[in-house]
Design an enzyme around this catalytic site. Structure first.
Site, PDB file in Angstrom:
ATOM      1  N   LYS A 196     -46.258 -85.802 -51.988  1.00  0.00           N
ATOM      2  CA  LYS A 196     -47.279 -85.281 -51.072  1.00  0.00           C
ATOM      3  C   LYS A 196     -47.292 -86.136 -49.821  1.00  0.00           C
ATOM      4  CE  LYS A 196     -52.183 -84.306 -50.594  1.00  0.00           C
ATOM      5  NZ  LYS A 196     -53.469 -84.152 -51.266  1.00  0.00           N
ATOM      6  N   LYS A 242     -45.361 -81.046 -51.231  1.00  0.00           N
ATOM      7  CA  LYS A 242     -46.450 -80.574 -50.370  1.00  0.00           C
ATOM      8  C   LYS A 242     -46.461 -81.340 -49.069  1.00  0.00           C
ATOM      9  CE  LYS A 242     -51.424 -80.443 -50.303  1.00  0.00           C
ATOM     10  NZ  LYS A 242     -52.610 -81.005 -50.865  1.00  0.00           N
ATOM     11  N   SER A 244     -52.677 -75.074 -46.093  1.00  0.00           N
ATOM     12  CA  SER A 244     -53.605 -74.376 -45.201  1.00  0.00           C
ATOM     13  C   SER A 244     -53.052 -74.221 -43.784  1.00  0.00           C
ATOM     14  CB  SER A 244     -54.938 -75.119 -45.179  1.00  0.00           C
ATOM     15  OG  SER A 244     -54.755 -76.475 -44.799  1.00  0.00           O
TER      16      SER A 244
END
Ligand code: PBG
Length: 334
Positions: A202, A256, A282
């Site tokens: 991440k 991610k 998002s």
């Protein structure tokens, strides 16, 4: 392996592109609703669907509406839903105690879904940011995000989620050692069947901005997350993170953000051959939707092409806010 190929005109690569039937026969990658995990935002109240302005088409749902969403997702063939709570300001505290409250929003939503739509796999997020007054994923002591004390709290949070009945726990906090600690605690507590989908690689990304609006963490966050999330410059380090988390007991791993990190997806899949997921975050969703709203992109085509890219890069599945829209398109249910 080098493909053997005759030269032109014995080889005309356009032959296999000529008709939809032929193209379907030679397609190397497939996308189906079964590849999708749908992230949903949960809020207090009843009968509420409250739009998130920076994520056009995404709403925060009260628990009753989350249950309806889960039923809709199940009908579309989406196997899993991932819950993110929008926590009220008075429940964001320095000790983050709401994170392990058995009756917090996330745990109430989990129980409600598992009761009404038991076949739906419920995934939850482990990290302190929805519950802390600093917006950070861990405890902050003298300006530092402390690791080991945070891991102890994450274990309590994960156990409360397991008690509520989740199928998949997704630690998104990027603390060191949390997968091993959570795995051991789950075993001890008799939750050996709960899966861990580790947010293993991440990155400290600009693309999470709209998410932080959606969960109400944007205003609270001071500074950045660069001392725990990864530097976008790195790729070998992603392999070390993934290898470590698998060794500690992760069942599945995640990269991610998604589309700017397809190279990482590919390397991770090739190196470990483990169930690999990408999170189309998002900001990726917001970029596509903003262009669609301006009439600059065709939503359906941009959506499906972006999702197919993850499958082509080696991912087994994708977390995406487009999940229901994409599944409707794929199944022809409008
Ligand atoms: C927080 C968390 C974040 C996301 C999922 N879990 C944001 C962050 O790390 O600040 C981002 C998801 C998205 O942008 O869609 N633990």
């Amino acid at each position: 392996m080098k493909p053997t190929q005759a030269s032109f005109p014995a080889t005309r690569l356009r032959r296999t592109r000529r008709t939809p039937a032929i193209r379907a026969l030679v397609a190397e990658t497939a996308l189906s609703p079964a590849d999708l995990i749908w992230p949903v935002f949960v809020r207090e109240g009843e009968g509420i669907e409250d739009p998130v302005p920076s994520m056009p088409g995404v709403v925060r749902r009260s628990v009753d509406r989350v249950v309806e969403a889960a039923r809709e997702a199940a009908d579309l063939g989406i196997p899993a839903i991932c819950l993110f709570p929008y926590t009220e300001a008075d429940k964001r505290t320095a000790d983050c105690a709401e994170a392990w409250n058995p009756d917090n929003l996330s745990n109430r939503a989990t129980r409600a879904i598992k009761q009404a739509v038991p076949e739906m796999a419920v995934m939850t997020d482990v990290a302190l940011d929805p519950y802390s007054d600093t917006g950070h994923d861990g405890f902050v002591r003298e300006g530092e995000i402390v690791n080991d004390e945070t891991v102890a709290a994450l274990v309590r949070q994960a156990l409360a989620q397991a008690e509520a009945g989740v199928d998949i726990i997704g630690p998104s906090d990027m603390m060191d050692g949390r997968i091993g600690a959570i795995r051991a605690a789950l075993e001890d507590a008799g939750h050996g069947d709960v899966l861990l989908l580790s947010y293993a690689a991440k990155y400290a990304s600009a693309f999470y901005g709209p998410f932080r609006d959606a969960v109400g963490a944007a205003g609270a966050l001071k500074g950045d997350k660069k001392t725990y999330q990864m530097d976008p410059a790195n790729t070998d380090e992603a392999l070390r993170c993934v290898g470590r988390d698998l060794a500690e007991g992760a069942d599945m791993i995640m990269v991610k953000p998604g589309m700017p990190y397809l190279d990482i997806c590919r390397r991770v899949k090739e190196a470990f051959a483990a169930p690999t997921f990408a999170y189309q975050v998002s900001g990726e969703y917001a970029m596509i939707q903003a262009a669609v709203q301006n009439g600059w992109l065709d939503r359906d085509r941009a959506m499906l092409e972006s999702l197919m890219a993850f499958k082509r890069a080696g991912c087994d599945g994708i977390l995406t806010y487009f999940a229901p829209a994409a599944a409707r398109l794929m199944t022809g249910t409008r």
